[in-house]
Scaffold this active site. Structure first.
Site, PDB file in Angstrom:
ATOM      1  N   TRP A 170     -13.458  -5.894  -2.425  1.00 28.18           N
ATOM      2  CA  TRP A 170     -12.914  -6.020  -3.524  1.00 28.18           C
ATOM      3  C   TRP A 170     -13.868  -6.298  -4.523  1.00 28.18           C
ATOM      4  O   TRP A 170     -14.997  -6.239  -3.888  1.00 28.18           O
ATOM      5  CB  TRP A 170     -12.950  -8.570  -3.168  1.00 28.18           C
ATOM      6  CG  TRP A 170     -12.544  -8.917  -4.876  1.00 28.18           C
ATOM      7  CD1 TRP A 170     -12.156  -9.132  -5.934  1.00 28.18           C
ATOM      8  CD2 TRP A 170     -14.155  -9.299  -5.397  1.00 28.18           C
ATOM      9  NE1 TRP A 170     -12.179  -9.799  -6.568  1.00 28.18           N
ATOM     10  CE2 TRP A 170     -12.959  -9.907  -6.771  1.00 28.18           C
ATOM     11  CE3 TRP A 170     -15.414  -9.318  -5.355  1.00 28.18           C
ATOM     12  CZ2 TRP A 170     -14.206 -10.301  -7.784  1.00 28.18           C
ATOM     13  CZ3 TRP A 170     -15.957 -10.365  -6.543  1.00 28.18           C
ATOM     14  CH2 TRP A 170     -15.799 -10.679  -7.132  1.00 28.18           C
ATOM     15  N   ASP A 335      -4.641 -15.984 -19.218  1.00 23.99           N
ATOM     16  CA  ASP A 335      -4.630 -16.102 -18.098  1.00 23.99           C
ATOM     17  C   ASP A 335      -4.513 -17.475 -17.177  1.00 23.99           C
ATOM     18  O   ASP A 335      -4.141 -17.921 -17.153  1.00 23.99           O
ATOM     19  CB  ASP A 335      -5.971 -14.866 -16.964  1.00 23.99           C
ATOM     20  CG  ASP A 335      -6.319 -13.991 -16.164  1.00 23.99           C
ATOM     21  OD1 ASP A 335      -5.967 -15.073 -14.626  1.00 23.99           O
ATOM     22  OD2 ASP A 335      -5.659 -12.915 -16.358  1.00 23.99           O
ATOM     23  N   ARG A 412      -9.186 -19.083  -0.672  1.00 27.33           N
ATOM     24  CA  ARG A 412      -9.820 -19.432  -1.967  1.00 27.33           C
ATOM     25  C   ARG A 412      -8.327 -20.562  -1.988  1.00 27.33           C
ATOM     26  O   ARG A 412      -7.690 -20.922  -3.330  1.00 27.33           O
ATOM     27  CB  ARG A 412      -9.009 -18.476  -3.173  1.00 27.33           C
ATOM     28  CG  ARG A 412      -9.440 -18.515  -4.680  1.00 27.33           C
ATOM     29  CD  ARG A 412      -8.556 -17.855  -5.222  1.00 27.33           C
ATOM     30  NE  ARG A 412      -9.641 -17.480  -6.839  1.00 27.33           N
ATOM     31  CZ  ARG A 412      -8.473 -17.363  -8.069  1.00 27.33           C
ATOM     32  NH1 ARG A 412      -7.994 -17.253  -8.156  1.00 27.33           N
ATOM     33  NH2 ARG A 412      -9.875 -17.432  -9.174  1.00 27.33           N
ATOM     34  N   LYS A 445       1.545 -10.865 -15.713  1.00 28.43           N
ATOM     35  CA  LYS A 445       0.625 -10.644 -15.097  1.00 28.43           C
ATOM     36  C   LYS A 445       0.482 -11.072 -13.548  1.00 28.43           C
ATOM     37  O   LYS A 445       0.497 -12.434 -13.492  1.00 28.43           O
ATOM     38  CB  LYS A 445      -0.909 -10.808 -15.447  1.00 28.43           C
ATOM     39  CG  LYS A 445      -2.102 -11.071 -14.262  1.00 28.43           C
ATOM     40  CD  LYS A 445      -3.307 -10.941 -15.001  1.00 28.43           C
ATOM     41  CE  LYS A 445      -4.404 -10.490 -13.505  1.00 28.43           C
ATOM     42  NZ  LYS A 445      -5.735 -10.886 -14.436  1.00 28.43           N
ATOM     43  N   ASP A 447       0.048 -12.098  -9.946  1.00 26.24           N
ATOM     44  CA  ASP A 447      -1.104 -12.039  -8.885  1.00 26.24           C
ATOM     45  C   ASP A 447      -0.258 -12.380  -7.693  1.00 26.24           C
ATOM     46  O   ASP A 447       0.015 -12.530  -7.937  1.00 26.24           O
ATOM     47  CB  ASP A 447      -2.474 -12.805  -9.037  1.00 26.24           C
ATOM     48  CG  ASP A 447      -3.435 -12.224  -9.573  1.00 26.24           C
ATOM     49  OD1 ASP A 447      -4.196 -11.540  -8.379  1.00 26.24           O
ATOM     50  OD2 ASP A 447      -5.209 -12.496 -10.608  1.00 26.24           O
ATOM     51  N   ASN A 449      -3.660 -13.253  -4.411  1.00 29.38           N
ATOM     52  CA  ASN A 449      -5.159 -13.992  -4.582  1.00 29.38           C
ATOM     53  C   ASN A 449      -5.723 -13.836  -2.718  1.00 29.38           C
ATOM     54  O   ASN A 449      -6.704 -14.343  -2.753  1.00 29.38           O
ATOM     55  CB  ASN A 449      -5.597 -14.639  -5.150  1.00 29.38           C
ATOM     56  CG  ASN A 449      -6.201 -13.335  -6.437  1.00 29.38           C
ATOM     57  OD1 ASN A 449      -6.606 -13.213  -6.489  1.00 29.38           O
ATOM     58  ND2 ASN A 449      -5.643 -14.939  -7.745  1.00 29.38           N
ATOM     59  N   CYS A 493      -1.253  -7.739  -9.799  1.00 28.98           N
ATOM     60  CA  CYS A 493      -2.514  -7.496  -9.701  1.00 28.98           C
ATOM     61  C   CYS A 493      -2.518  -7.941  -8.145  1.00 28.98           C
ATOM     62  O   CYS A 493      -1.568  -9.193  -8.107  1.00 28.98           O
ATOM     63  CB  CYS A 493      -3.107  -8.778 -10.898  1.00 28.98           C
ATOM     64  SG  CYS A 493      -4.931  -9.032 -10.807  1.00 28.98           S
ATOM     65  N   ASP A 515     -10.799  -6.510 -10.303  1.00 27.42           N
ATOM     66  CA  ASP A 515     -11.770  -7.497 -10.608  1.00 27.42           C
ATOM     67  C   ASP A 515     -13.077  -7.190 -12.048  1.00 27.42           C
ATOM     68  O   ASP A 515     -13.806  -8.104 -12.309  1.00 27.42           O
ATOM     69  CB  ASP A 515     -12.318  -8.344  -9.935  1.00 27.42           C
ATOM     70  CG  ASP A 515     -10.820  -9.553 -10.197  1.00 27.42           C
ATOM     71  OD1 ASP A 515      -9.888  -9.500 -11.297  1.00 27.42           O
ATOM     72  OD2 ASP A 515     -10.881 -10.304  -8.900  1.00 27.42           O
TER      73      ASP A 515
HETATM   74  C1  GLA Z   1      -7.627 -13.312  -9.539  1.00 25.56           C
HETATM   75  C2  GLA Z   1      -7.617 -12.016 -10.754  1.00 25.56           C
HETATM   76  C3  GLA Z   1      -8.597 -11.918 -12.238  1.00 25.56           C
HETATM   77  C4  GLA Z   1      -7.338 -13.235 -12.565  1.00 25.56           C
HETATM   78  C5  GLA Z   1      -7.894 -14.258 -11.349  1.00 25.56           C
HETATM   79  C6  GLA Z   1      -7.439 -15.825 -11.983  1.00 25.56           C
HETATM   80  O1  GLA Z   1      -8.938 -12.749  -8.743  1.00 25.56           O
HETATM   81  O2  GLA Z   1      -8.045 -10.623 -10.168  1.00 25.56           O
HETATM   82  O3  GLA Z   1      -8.102 -11.455 -12.757  1.00 25.56           O
HETATM   83  O4  GLA Z   1      -6.761 -13.058 -13.119  1.00 25.56           O
HETATM   84  O5  GLA Z   1      -7.294 -13.806  -9.976  1.00 25.56           O
HETATM   85  O6  GLA Z   1      -7.544 -16.732 -10.615  1.00 25.56           O
END
Ligand code: GLA
Length: 692
Positions: A170, A335, A412, A445, A447, A449, A493, A515
Site C-alpha cells: 500500500w 470522495d 478497516r 471512483k 474503490d 479497500n 481504485c 494513495d
Molecule cells: C481509499 C482510496 C482513497 C480514498 C479512501 C476513502 O483509501 O485509495 O483515495 O478514496 O479510500 O475512504
C-alpha cells in the site's frame, strides 16, 4: 495473420514485428516452436522437425517444450491445467480440430479428453499475442477444475535470463525490480481476492536489454481477483511462465455437465526495442484494444479526499468546487463520506443514499452547482463492501463472505459482500443504477479497500467458486452500469493501486495509481507503472505540502505539478487554504497541462532517465511535438546537472524549445542532449519542443 502448414499441424501467427509458432506432433503433443522476430512458415516447419531431446528416465521429453502443459503423463513441470472427475485426475487429450475466426483472426485449437473439451485461443493484436483457454464439460458427470491457467509462455534457449517485476505494498505500488533468474520457480501473485498492491500481474524477461535496446519478453494477465504467475527455469535452463486466475491448485470451479469456464486473457509481447520499446508496444495495445474510449482526453479532476477526508458538507464541497473551477479543473469528484452514516470508516458502507445530515437535498444540487461552474461531477463508491454498522448489514448479515461459526474478520471495519450471490448482485445493480439516475453524475471512483479473509459461503456446495465468481460479478456489474449510463466514466481504485490489471482496464477509464501522493515517491511508482500501462490511465494528484497522507515532505507547487503532469493530472489539496498566489500558479500549470495533454495521454513515452536519486526525465512524443518533464531530486557537490538525451526525433530536423526560444538540431538533442536548467533540490521543469 495466421499461416498454416499443409498438413494442418504447424501454425505461425505474425504481427507487424514479431512471430509466434506452434506445432502438433503425431501423438497430439502441442509444442512451442518460436516466439520472437518475424519468421517464415518454412522456418517454423524446420523447427518442427527438430528431434526431441533424450530419452532419459529422469527427465521429461515434453517439459519446457509444450504450449500448455496439462497434468499427468511424463511431465514434471507445474501443470497449467489440472482437472479431476469422480473417476480420475489429469488430462490425456486428443486433438479434435482447429479453425481461424474470420472476424478477428483468433486461432482456436480444440482438444478432448473423454468429454472434457479444452480450447486454446490465440489472437495477435499488433505484436501482442493474446492467449486464453476454455474448458467445457461435455460429459455426464461433474468436472472439478483445480487449476486452469490462461497460457504458458516458453522462451528461447538463452543464457543469463533476468526477471523484472513490479512489486509493492500500500502506498508504494509498482516499483520495478530486476534480478537474475536461477533454477527453480519464482511465483508472484495474490491470494487476496483482488489484484493486490504487492505485484502487478506482469513479468518481463531479458538477458541484456537496456531501456532502448535488446530483446524483452513480457506477459500480463487480465484478471482482477487472486492470481498466480510462475516463472520457472527448468533443469535444462529452459524458461517457462505459466499464469492464470486463482492462487493455488485447491479448486477453481466445479463444472456441471454442459458448463464451461473461460480463463482471463494472458497477453504476451516480444520486443527488441528494450524496456522502452516494450512499454510503448504495451501502451499502444491497451489504447487500441483494452481501454474504453482511449482516444478521448481524460479531464483534469479535483478529488476531495485529502482536502476534507470524512469531514464533508454540501456547502464546503460547493466552495471547493468554486476554487477548483477557478484553476481550470474539469471534473469535480466528491470522495468518501457523502452517503449513509459515513462520518468515519466505521459506518455507512452498503447504504448508497446521500447522508440526510450532509446532503439533505440529495446530490443533485451539488452536481448542478458543479455543472454550472462548467465542470463534470463525480462521486466515490465502494459497492463490494459493507460496514457492520450499516442498514444493509443489519438487514442482510448473511450477505457477506463468512464461514459459519467463525470470526468475521474486519479490516478497516468492513466486511466483503458475497457478489457470487445473485441477490447481492441484483441489490447492487438496483442501488447503483438508481444512484446514477438520481443526479447528473458523470464519474464514479470505484474503490475496494480490503482483501478477502473469510471466503466462505454457507449453504453453497462448492464455496471456492466465490473467488472467481466475485470477479465475474464485478465485471458484469461494471459492464451493465456502463451500458445503462454511457456518459459515466469509471475509475478503478483499491486503496490506491490495489486493482490495476488488463481486466479492470478493459472496463474503467483510468486508475488511481497509488494513495501515495508524495511527488517524489510518485516518480518511482510512475516509472514502474509505465513499464506496462500508459500515462492515459495513470491518475496523479497535486496535494498539499507538507504531504498530509504519508510523509510530511515539503515540496514546491512546481515539483508537485510537474510530477502529476506525467499522467492524468488531478488536484487533491485543500484549495480553500491555498493562497491567491498559489492558486494563480496552479492555474498556469493546469493551463500548461491542457496544452501538453494530447502528447502525455496519447503520445509515445520515452523514459529518458530513471528516478534513482539525481536527475530523472520522461519524454512524450506525438507528431511534430515533443515534451520533456524533468525532475532533480538533489544536486550534490555543486556538480553540473547532466543533459537529457531525447529520443524518437528526426536527427536532420530542427526543434524549437518554447521555454527557451532556442532552436536545436535533432541530432544534437539525440546524441548530446538538452540542458534542463534544473538546480538544487526537488526542482522540476517542463520543456516543450516543436519541429520547425
Ligand atoms: C481509499 C482510496 C482513497 C480514498 C479512501 C476513502 O483509501 O485509495 O483515495 O478514496 O479510500 O475512504
Amino acid at each position: 495473420m495466421v499461416d498454416i502448414a499443409e498438413d494442418g499441424r504447424t501454425w505461425l501467427l505474425s504481427g507487424p514485428g514479431s512471430g509466434y509458432a506452434l506445432h502438433l506432433t503425431g501423438a497430439d503433443e502441442l509444442l512451442h516452436l518460436h516466439w520472437g522476430p518475424p519468421i517464415a512458415l518454412a522456418d517454423a516447419e524446420e523447427l518442427a522437425k527438430r528431434p526431441p531431446p533424450g530419452p532419459w528416465p529422469f527427465e521429461s521429453p515434453l517439459d519446457g517444450r509444450e504450449e500448455y502443459p496439462v497434468e499427468g503423463g511424463p511431465r514434471f513441470v507445474r501443470p497449467a491445467l489440472s482437472v479431476r472427475t469422480g473417476r480420475r485426475r489429469g488430462t490425456e487429450w486428443r486433438f479434435v480440430s482447429y479453425d481461424v475466426d474470420g472476424e478477428d483472426g483468433t486461432l482456436r485449437l480444440r482438444f478432448d479428453d473423454d468429454g472434457v473439451g479444452v480450447t486454446l485461443h490465440y489472437r495477435m493484436r499488433g505484436d501482442v499475442v493474446e492467449r486464453w483457454v476454455t474448458v467445457a464439460n461435455g460429459g455426464p458427470e461433474p468436472v472439478e477444475l483445480l487449476r486452469a491457467d490462461a497460457a504458458t509462455w516458453t522462451l528461447p534457449d538463452r543464457e543469463g535470463w533476468r526477471l523484472s517485476q513490479l512489486h509493492g505494498r500500500w502506498a508504494a505500488e509498482s516499483r520495478l525490480i530486476t534480478a537474475p533468474l536461477t533454477y527453480g520457480e519464482k511465483v508472484i501473485g495474490s491470494r487476496r481476492g483482488h489484484t493486490g498492491h504487492q505485484h502487478l500481474p506482469w513479468a518481463a524477461l531479458d538477458t541484456d536489454a537496456t531501456e532502448e535496446r535488446g530483446e524483452v519478453y513480457g506477459c500480463a494477465l487480465g484478471w482482477s481477483g487472486s492470481w498466480r504467475i510462475s516463472v520457472a527455469q527448468l533443469p535444462d535452463a529452459r524458461v517457462q511462465i505459466t499464469g492464470g486466475a486463482g492462487h493455488d491448485d485447491s479448486g477453481l470451479l466445479l463444472l456441471a455437465p454442459g458448463e464451461s469456464y473461460t480463463t482471463p486473457v494472458f497477453a504476451g509481447l516480444w520486443s527488441d526495442g528494450g524496456f522502452g520499446g516494450a512499454s510503448r508496444a504495451w501502451h499502444a495495445y491497451q489504447r487500441a484494444h483494452v481501454i474504453p474510449d482511449a482516444e478521448r482526453d481524460r479531464p483534469v479532476l479535483f478529488n476531495s479526499w485529502e482536502a476534507t477526508y470524512f469531514d464533508i458538507t454540501e456547502e464546503q464541497q460547493a466552495a471547493l468546487a468554486r476554487r477548483a473551477a477557478e484553476i481550470g479543473v474539469e471534473l469535480f469528484v466528491v470522495d468518501d463520506g457523502w452517503f449513509g452514516a459515513r462520518t468515519s470508516d466505521r459506518a455507512g458502507l452498503g447504504d448508497w443514499t446521500p447522508s440526510p445530515d450532509r446532503f439533505p437535498r440529495g446530490l443533485k444540487p451539488l452536481a448542478d452547482h458543479v455543472h454550472a461552474l462548467g465542470m463534470r461531477f463525480g462521486i466515490w463508491v465502494e459497492p463490494e463492501m459493507v460496514n457492520p454498522d450499516s442498514e444493509l448489514y443489519r438487514a442482510r448479515p448473511d450477505w457477506v463472505q463468512h464461514h459459519p461459526g467463525r470470526t468475521r474478520t474486519e479490516l478497516r471495519n468492513q466486511l466483503v459482500l458475497n457478489l457470487a450471490r445473485e441477490d447481492v448482485r441484483e441489490y447492487l445493480w438496483e442501488h447503483l443504477d438508481t444512484l446514477l439516475s438520481s443526479a447528473p453524475i458523470d464519474y464514479v471512483k470505484w474503490d475496494f479497500n480490503r482483501c478477502f479473509t473469510d471466503a466462505g459461503w454457507p449453504g453453497e456446495p462448492y464455496p471456492q467458486r466465490l473467488w472467481v465468481d466475485h470477479v465475474r460479478a464485478l465485471y458484469a456489474l461494471l459492464d451493465r452500469l456502463r451500458a445503462a449510463h454511457p456518459r459515466v466514466a469509471f475509475e478503478s481504485c483499491s486503496g490506491g493501486g490495489g486493482r490495476i490489471d488488463l481486466g479492470m482496464l478493459g472496463r474503467t477509464d483510468q486508475v488511481w495509481t497509488s494513495d501515495n501522493t508524495d511527488p517524489l515517491d510518485r516518480l518511482a511508482i510512475q516509472h514502474g507503472f509505465t513499464q506496462l500501462h500508459p500515462a492515459r490511465v495513470m491518475a496523479a494528484w497535486v496535494t498539499d505540502s507538507p504531504n498530509t497522507q504519508l510523509n510530511g515532505r515539503a515540496s514546491s507547487l512546481r515539483f508537485r505539478f510537474v510530477s502529476a503532469m506525467a499522467g492524468v493530472l488531478g488536484v487533491g489539496g485543500d484549495l480553500t487554504r491555498w493562497s491567491p498566489r498559489e492558486r494563480t500558479e496552479a492555474r498556469r500549470w493546469v493551463e500548461l497541462y491542457k496544452e501538453i495533454r494530447p502528447l502525455v495521454q496519447h503520445g509515445e513515452l520515452y523514459r529518458l532517465r530513471p528516478p534513482t536519486g539525481g536527475l530523472s526525465a520522461v519524454q512524450y512524443l506525438r507528431g511534430e511535438q515533443t515534451v520533456v518533464l524533468a525532475w532533480l531530486q538533489a544536486q550534490h557537490y555543486g556538480e553540473p546537472v547532466p543533459t537529457v538525451r531525447l529520443r524518437g526525433l528526426d536527427p536532420s530536423a530542427s526543434y524549437e524549445c518554447r521555454e527557451t526560444g532556442e532552436v536545436h538540431r535533432g541530432a544534437v538533442l539525440l546524441h548530446h542532449g538538452l540542458r534542463t536548467g534544473l538546480k538544487g533540490d526537488l526542482d522540476a521543469t517542463v520543456l516543450r519542443l516543436r519541429r520547425i
